[in-house]
Design an enzyme around this catalytic site. Structure first.
Site, PDB file in Angstrom:
ATOM      1  N   ASN A 187     -11.318   8.354  49.530  1.00  0.00           N
ATOM      2  CA  ASN A 187     -11.864   7.687  50.726  1.00  0.00           C
ATOM      3  C   ASN A 187     -10.888   8.055  51.832  1.00  0.00           C
ATOM      4  O   ASN A 187      -9.859   8.791  51.554  1.00  0.00           O
ATOM      5  CB  ASN A 187     -11.532   6.258  50.292  1.00  0.00           C
ATOM      6  CG  ASN A 187     -10.303   5.924  49.770  1.00  0.00           C
ATOM      7  OD1 ASN A 187      -9.978   6.111  48.473  1.00  0.00           O
ATOM      8  ND2 ASN A 187      -9.456   5.405  50.596  1.00  0.00           N
ATOM      9  N   ALA A 192       5.619   0.630  47.770  1.00  0.00           N
ATOM     10  CA  ALA A 192       6.842   0.765  47.745  1.00  0.00           C
ATOM     11  C   ALA A 192       7.708   1.929  48.332  1.00  0.00           C
ATOM     12  O   ALA A 192       7.205   3.064  47.726  1.00  0.00           O
ATOM     13  CB  ALA A 192       7.370   0.562  46.245  1.00  0.00           C
ATOM     14  N   VAL A 198     -14.011  20.057  52.076  1.00  0.00           N
ATOM     15  CA  VAL A 198     -13.573  21.293  52.481  1.00  0.00           C
ATOM     16  C   VAL A 198     -13.930  22.115  50.972  1.00  0.00           C
ATOM     17  O   VAL A 198     -13.277  21.740  50.044  1.00  0.00           O
ATOM     18  CB  VAL A 198     -12.092  21.259  52.802  1.00  0.00           C
ATOM     19  CG1 VAL A 198     -11.904  22.913  52.981  1.00  0.00           C
ATOM     20  CG2 VAL A 198     -11.966  20.600  54.057  1.00  0.00           C
ATOM     21  N   HIS A 208       1.868   8.911  40.228  1.00  0.00           N
ATOM     22  CA  HIS A 208       2.589   9.652  41.278  1.00  0.00           C
ATOM     23  C   HIS A 208       2.956  11.274  40.394  1.00  0.00           C
ATOM     24  O   HIS A 208       3.571  11.272  39.742  1.00  0.00           O
ATOM     25  CB  HIS A 208       4.045   9.045  41.213  1.00  0.00           C
ATOM     26  CG  HIS A 208       3.820   7.597  41.538  1.00  0.00           C
ATOM     27  ND1 HIS A 208       4.903   6.583  41.423  1.00  0.00           N
ATOM     28  CD2 HIS A 208       3.197   7.017  42.598  1.00  0.00           C
ATOM     29  CE1 HIS A 208       4.792   5.519  41.935  1.00  0.00           C
ATOM     30  NE2 HIS A 208       3.583   5.536  42.916  1.00  0.00           N
ATOM     31  N   ASN A 265       2.550  14.913  47.226  1.00  0.00           N
ATOM     32  CA  ASN A 265       3.815  14.866  45.925  1.00  0.00           C
ATOM     33  C   ASN A 265       3.778  16.038  45.165  1.00  0.00           C
ATOM     34  O   ASN A 265       4.765  16.414  44.357  1.00  0.00           O
ATOM     35  CB  ASN A 265       3.131  13.737  44.979  1.00  0.00           C
ATOM     36  CG  ASN A 265       3.056  12.348  45.852  1.00  0.00           C
ATOM     37  OD1 ASN A 265       3.809  12.175  46.833  1.00  0.00           O
ATOM     38  ND2 ASN A 265       2.376  11.368  45.164  1.00  0.00           N
TER      39      ASN A 265
HETATM   40  P1  FAD Z   1      -3.676  10.930  48.914  1.00  0.00           P
HETATM   41  O1  FAD Z   1      -3.134   9.717  49.632  1.00  0.00           O
HETATM   42  O2  FAD Z   1      -4.064  11.076  47.515  1.00  0.00           O
HETATM   43  O3  FAD Z   1      -5.000  11.450  49.851  1.00  0.00           O
HETATM   44  C1  FAD Z   1      -5.579  12.768  49.484  1.00  0.00           C
HETATM   45  C2  FAD Z   1      -7.091  12.572  50.173  1.00  0.00           C
HETATM   46  O4  FAD Z   1      -7.682  14.237  50.087  1.00  0.00           O
HETATM   47  C3  FAD Z   1      -7.971  11.810  49.336  1.00  0.00           C
HETATM   48  O5  FAD Z   1      -8.498  10.760  50.322  1.00  0.00           O
HETATM   49  C4  FAD Z   1      -9.183  12.741  48.914  1.00  0.00           C
HETATM   50  O6  FAD Z   1     -10.420  12.089  49.008  1.00  0.00           O
HETATM   51  C5  FAD Z   1      -8.953  13.979  49.999  1.00  0.00           C
HETATM   52  N1  FAD Z   1      -9.561  15.089  49.513  1.00  0.00           N
HETATM   53  C6  FAD Z   1      -9.346  15.779  48.370  1.00  0.00           C
HETATM   54  N2  FAD Z   1     -10.043  16.914  48.197  1.00  0.00           N
HETATM   55  C7  FAD Z   1     -10.643  17.340  49.428  1.00  0.00           C
HETATM   56  C8  FAD Z   1     -11.569  18.353  50.073  1.00  0.00           C
HETATM   57  N3  FAD Z   1     -11.593  19.343  49.214  1.00  0.00           N
HETATM   58  N4  FAD Z   1     -11.911  18.109  51.237  1.00  0.00           N
HETATM   59  C9  FAD Z   1     -11.509  16.970  51.838  1.00  0.00           C
HETATM   60  N5  FAD Z   1     -10.827  15.935  51.530  1.00  0.00           N
HETATM   61  C10 FAD Z   1     -10.538  16.041  50.078  1.00  0.00           C
HETATM   62  N6  FAD Z   1       3.218   5.583  45.967  1.00  0.00           N
HETATM   63  C11 FAD Z   1       4.446   5.045  46.450  1.00  0.00           C
HETATM   64  O7  FAD Z   1       5.116   5.893  46.883  1.00  0.00           O
HETATM   65  N7  FAD Z   1       4.719   3.838  46.386  1.00  0.00           N
HETATM   66  C12 FAD Z   1       3.972   2.844  45.751  1.00  0.00           C
HETATM   67  O8  FAD Z   1       4.040   1.783  45.772  1.00  0.00           O
HETATM   68  C13 FAD Z   1       2.582   3.257  45.382  1.00  0.00           C
HETATM   69  N8  FAD Z   1       1.528   2.666  44.745  1.00  0.00           N
HETATM   70  C14 FAD Z   1       0.425   3.123  44.299  1.00  0.00           C
HETATM   71  C15 FAD Z   1      -0.308   2.018  43.852  1.00  0.00           C
HETATM   72  C16 FAD Z   1      -1.739   2.534  43.769  1.00  0.00           C
HETATM   73  C17 FAD Z   1      -2.723   1.520  43.192  1.00  0.00           C
HETATM   74  C18 FAD Z   1      -2.264   3.772  43.954  1.00  0.00           C
HETATM   75  C19 FAD Z   1      -3.545   4.263  43.598  1.00  0.00           C
HETATM   76  C20 FAD Z   1      -1.182   4.759  44.251  1.00  0.00           C
HETATM   77  C21 FAD Z   1       0.250   4.498  44.640  1.00  0.00           C
HETATM   78  N9  FAD Z   1       0.981   5.240  45.075  1.00  0.00           N
HETATM   79  C22 FAD Z   1       2.263   4.741  45.476  1.00  0.00           C
HETATM   80  C23 FAD Z   1       0.690   6.704  45.313  1.00  0.00           C
HETATM   81  C24 FAD Z   1       0.375   6.798  46.713  1.00  0.00           C
HETATM   82  O9  FAD Z   1      -0.680   6.168  47.076  1.00  0.00           O
HETATM   83  C25 FAD Z   1       0.347   8.384  47.177  1.00  0.00           C
HETATM   84  O10 FAD Z   1       1.486   8.888  46.616  1.00  0.00           O
HETATM   85  C26 FAD Z   1      -0.087   8.966  48.310  1.00  0.00           C
HETATM   86  O11 FAD Z   1      -1.194   8.154  48.605  1.00  0.00           O
HETATM   87  C27 FAD Z   1      -0.395  10.420  48.486  1.00  0.00           C
HETATM   88  O12 FAD Z   1      -0.618  10.581  49.607  1.00  0.00           O
HETATM   89  P2  FAD Z   1      -1.243  12.222  49.723  1.00  0.00           P
HETATM   90  O13 FAD Z   1      -1.682  12.010  51.558  1.00  0.00           O
HETATM   91  O14 FAD Z   1      -0.612  13.297  49.555  1.00  0.00           O
HETATM   92  O15 FAD Z   1      -2.648  11.943  49.134  1.00  0.00           O
END
Ligand code: FAD
Length: 524
Positions: free
Chosen positions: A119, A130, A239, A457, A491
């Site tokens: 999403n 956190a 993508v 994580h 991460n």
């Molecule tokens: P993401 O937020 O995972 O975003 C990646 C995005 O890429 C997704 O929206 C996906 O749809 C998109 N994507 C994937 N493949 C493609 C493609 N080929 N083309 C286009 N789009 C694509 N972290 C903390 O540090 N503290 C917390 O308290 C914490 N609590 C959490 C609680 C829950 C319930 C959850 C689910 C996660 C939690 N996390 C927490 C983890 C945190 O949400 C993630 O570390 C963070 O969102 C990572 O960010 P990101 O942008 O790397 O990836």
């Protein structure tokens, strides 16, 4: 570079959003186009689902984020009707299991709780917010202290950091006092019980507006700003492939999931921030396969429990009037399950763990009314000790040349094992959890180790490293080794063994990569 260079960002979570913001704020002529495979489920784009007050609306936003597990919404999200979901084991709301049990599911028997969100805002629309800082060996050794301080402070600003959230809660203060009595003498100065830093904006009524990618994007979502005029976010756009000649990326092939049309989108720079499993998968599918890609998978293992706070001990620290005020404050915002958050951070050598303690007036599950701790007027804490996993090349995700997953990408198999090093620390963490529980009250649910993958994580699969020696995927500025204009974020970049929530650290690493990328886009 052209006059208006274009950066493509794959993925709209907090890390992709940090790239978009820093590039646009640092380079006044650049454009950023962000592609997100999932739908926009909240307004503003990427905002936290936890801020939605209406329970039906909240449930719908969560379900729509669950990719193959998004029920009746699946086809409207461009997910093939043929994807059959048979999962026995359910994921946290707003996420789906990679190994969901049906056609095109990953193979993750040894890491069964591995999950992702699909999403706008990614997992960052569902997270707990956190944002502790990494410390001691959790940090990256090739970034100097002064620069790290600047990077992590910038990341805190992007995430709307609060060190003092709920610090005025008398129950939260009492919990810290009891934990300090139990553990204080054995912890180094500055690493004792304290409030857990969180991401969000406190409101005058004592509640929080929790941070999501919307806060990281900031001015990019405000039509009055110059940055917004140079930014575009396209949801439901997958993508499929990074196009390149083995050294330089020329753009990406995208699929519009509403029409299923594919097209080429040219770019001067591509940042892949599509999570710790799907980013390496996209690189692999595009023929970009450094030896360390997908390997060195870590998370932090978690032992959790629920405790009813002890009436006598709490009454010694909190007056009846304070308790009544606290409950009145909570009644204003009963949908938010968190009332106060404390922690004991990681420290070395003697406390290689991190404890998080969430207070709420109700337990997180239905408690039998006949249970002696049911209806405890002092409330409950949900606590978890996080323990580290040592990075090993054997642990990781591999991709199949023959079998496709539900999105039509090379399917994933996750290999993972806990070794003696982890078992020893998990046992020690559990022992400390028992001590913390005894200090605060009595168990309502005893300690249990969550299945592998439960932390949400996932780290190490695209490690950043100082040398191109086969143990890392990206250079110190997050550029994929050997490529001029391909960066990775998330991460997966974290190369260390750690116990803390990793998003702050990943955003800090992204700030470093984005500053360099913005400068490169400005070069002739
Ligand atoms: P993401 O937020 O995972 O975003 C990646 C995005 O890429 C997704 O929206 C996906 O749809 C998109 N994507 C994937 N493949 C493609 C493609 N080929 N083309 C286009 N789009 C694509 N972290 C903390 O540090 N503290 C917390 O308290 C914490 N609590 C959490 C609680 C829950 C319930 C959850 C689910 C996660 C939690 N996390 C927490 C983890 C945190 O949400 C993630 O570390 C963070 O969102 C990572 O960010 P990101 O942008 O790397 O990836």
């Amino acid at each position: 570079m052209p006059e208006n260079p274009v950066a493509v960002v794959v993925g709209s979570g907090p890390v992709g959003s940090a790239y978009a913001r820093v590039i646009l704020e640092s380079n006044p002529t650049a454009r950023v186009v962000m592609f997100e495979a999932g739908p926009q489920v909240t307004t503003p784009a990427g905002s936290s689902v936890r801020n939605i007050a209406d329970p039906d609306e909240k449930a719908r936003a969560r379900e729509m984020s669950q990719g193959p597990q998004s029920g009746t919404h699946r086809e409207s999200l461009g997910i093939p009707a043929g994807v059959v979901v048979e999962g026995m084991f359910t994921a946290r709301e707003g996420t789906f299991l990679l190994d969901f049990g049906g056609d095109g599911a990953a193979h993750a028997g040894r890491f069964p709780a591995a999950a992702a969100s699909n999403n706008v805002g990614g997992m960052g629309a569902h997270w707990t917010c956190a944002i502790p800082r990494p410390s001691f060996s959790e940090k990256i050794d090739f970034i100097g202290d002064d620069e790290w301080e600047d990077l992590v402070s910038t990341a805190e600003r992007l995430l709307h950091h609060r060190a003092d959230a709920f610090s005025d809660s008398p129950i939260g203060t009492a919990i810290r006092a009891l934990l300090t009595d139990e553990f204080g003498a054995e912890l180094p100065e500055g690493y004792g019980p304290s409030t857990l830093p969180v991401a969000g904006d406190p409101q005058p009524d004592g509640s929080m507006v929790w941070a999501g990618a919307d806060m990281v994007l900031g001015p990019l979502l405000d039509p009055a700003t110059d940055e917004a005029s140079r930014f575009e976010l396209r949801d439901l756009t997958l993508v499929r492939r990074i196009e390149h000649d083995g050294r330089t990326v020329t753009g990406v092939t995208i699929e519009d999931l509403r029409t299923h049309e594919t097209s080429f989108f040219p770019a001067d720079l591509v940042v892949v921030a599509a999570d710790a499993f799907r980013s390496p998968q996209l690189l692999w599918a595009s023929g970009i396969r450094p030896a360390a890609l997908g390997r060195y998978l870590t998370e932090h293992h978690v032992v959790i429990c629920t405790v009813a706070l002890d009436g006598e001990r709490m009454a010694g620290l909190v007056t009846d009037e304070q308790l009544a005020d606290e409950l009145a404050r909570r009644a204003q915002n009963p949908v938010d399950p968190v009332a106060a958050v404390n922690r004991i951070p990681f420290s070395e050598p003697d406390h290689p763990f991190s404890l998080q303690v969430m207070y709420a007036e109700n337990p997180p599950f239905q408690l039998d009314p006949a249970h002696p701790a049911a209806g405890n007027r002092w409330g409950y804490v949900n606590m978890g000790y996080g323990m580290r996993k040592r990075p090993r090349v054997e642990d990781g995700v591999s991709f199949s040349a023959d079998e496709l997953d539900w999105r039509g990408f090379p399917n994933m198999t996750i290999e993972y094992e806990l070794t003696d090093a982890e078992d020893v620390e998990i046992a020690a963490g559990e022992e400390r959890l028992r001590r913390a529980a005894n200090a605060l009250g009595t168990f309502v649910a005893g300690p249990r180790l969550l299945p592998n993958g439960s932390s949400l994580h996932y780290m190490g699969t695209m490690r950043t490293g100082a040398l191109d020696d086969g143990t890392s995927v990206a250079d110190p500025w997050s550029h994929v080794w050997g490529y001029d204009n391909l960066l990775v974020g998330g991460n997966g970049l974290i190369p260390t063994a750690n116990t803390m929530n990793p998003t702050l650290m990943s955003v800090a690493i992204a700030v470093r990569g984005a500053r360099k990328a913005a400068a490169e886009l400005a070069e002739d």
